[in-house]
Design a protein around this motif. Structure first.
Motif, PDB file in Angstrom:
ATOM      1  N   UNK A 114      16.142  92.420  23.935  1.00  9.49           N
ATOM      2  CA  UNK A 114      17.095  92.343  22.839  1.00  9.49           C
ATOM      3  C   UNK A 114      18.002  93.569  22.823  1.00  9.49           C
ATOM      4  N   UNK A 115      17.442  94.747  23.034  1.00  3.49           N
ATOM      5  CA  UNK A 115      18.247  95.969  23.024  1.00  3.49           C
ATOM      6  C   UNK A 115      19.225  95.997  24.190  1.00  3.49           C
ATOM      7  N   UNK A 116      18.782  95.565  25.351  1.00  2.76           N
ATOM      8  CA  UNK A 116      19.658  95.548  26.524  1.00  2.76           C
ATOM      9  C   UNK A 116      20.839  94.593  26.289  1.00  2.76           C
ATOM     10  N   UNK A 117      20.559  93.430  25.770  1.00  2.85           N
ATOM     11  CA  UNK A 117      21.612  92.458  25.480  1.00  2.85           C
ATOM     12  C   UNK A 117      22.545  92.993  24.404  1.00  2.85           C
ATOM     13  N   UNK A 118      21.982  93.542  23.347  1.00  2.00           N
ATOM     14  CA  UNK A 118      22.793  94.048  22.237  1.00  2.00           C
ATOM     15  C   UNK A 118      23.671  95.210  22.680  1.00  2.00           C
ATOM     16  N   UNK A 119      23.137  96.094  23.507  1.00  2.00           N
ATOM     17  CA  UNK A 119      23.946  97.212  24.012  1.00  2.00           C
ATOM     18  C   UNK A 119      25.180  96.698  24.739  1.00  2.00           C
ATOM     19  N   UNK A 120      24.993  95.683  25.577  1.00  2.00           N
ATOM     20  CA  UNK A 120      26.135  95.122  26.299  1.00  2.00           C
ATOM     21  C   UNK A 120      27.127  94.477  25.329  1.00  2.00           C
ATOM     22  N   UNK A 121      26.634  93.682  24.396  1.00  2.00           N
ATOM     23  CA  UNK A 121      27.520  92.976  23.483  1.00  2.00           C
ATOM     24  C   UNK A 121      28.334  93.928  22.615  1.00  2.00           C
TER      25      UNK A 121
END
Length: 133
Positions: A114-121
């Motif tokens: 979730x953090x990896x995806x959110x960082x990108x978004x």
């Protein structure tokens, strides 16, 4: 089948989070919010958000290591150029992230994914801003 050497997995992020069904759920939930949003909805000229939803699904799947259908159908993503005709200000940025936050949360990913995806978004949303106000 997942192949591991030591602690490193050869699976892509796309595979680790469940592949196409996960990205389709993410984008479907996101566009449910966009459809009702007074700031974002006018940016989508199509009456049906389906084509925009499909483009985002294909882009995100490719970005995270899935099929390259997006590039095969549309060429290089050129995200800033594709968004240039629209006024993307802080309000649009915030609305976009608000709907995407709800969609990401509903996926129930591991905290790390979730953090990896959110960082990108959040990075991508910030880079689309093209109007100061």
């Amino acid at each position: 089948m997942e192949i591991r050497r030591g602690t490193l997995s050869t699976e892509t992020f796309y595979e680790q989070v469940g592949g196409e069904p996960t990205f389709r759920r993410l984008v479907r939930r996101f566009y449910a919010g966009v459809a009702e949003d007074p700031i974002l909805r006018p940016m989508y000229p199509e009456e049906d958000l389906g084509p925009a939803e499909e483009r985002l699904v294909l882009f995100l799947m490719q970005y995270w290591g899935g099929p390259t259908t997006y590039s095969e159908e549309r060429g290089h993503p050129r995200l800033r150029m594709r968004h240039a005709p629209f006024t993307v200000n802080i309000a649009a940025h915030d609305a976009w992230l608000s709907h995407m936050r709800e969609a990401v949360t509903e996926l129930g990913l591991s905290p790390e994914h979730e953090q990896q995806l959110w960082d990108y978004l959040t990075y991508a949303a910030k880079s689309m801003i093209n109007t100061p106000e």
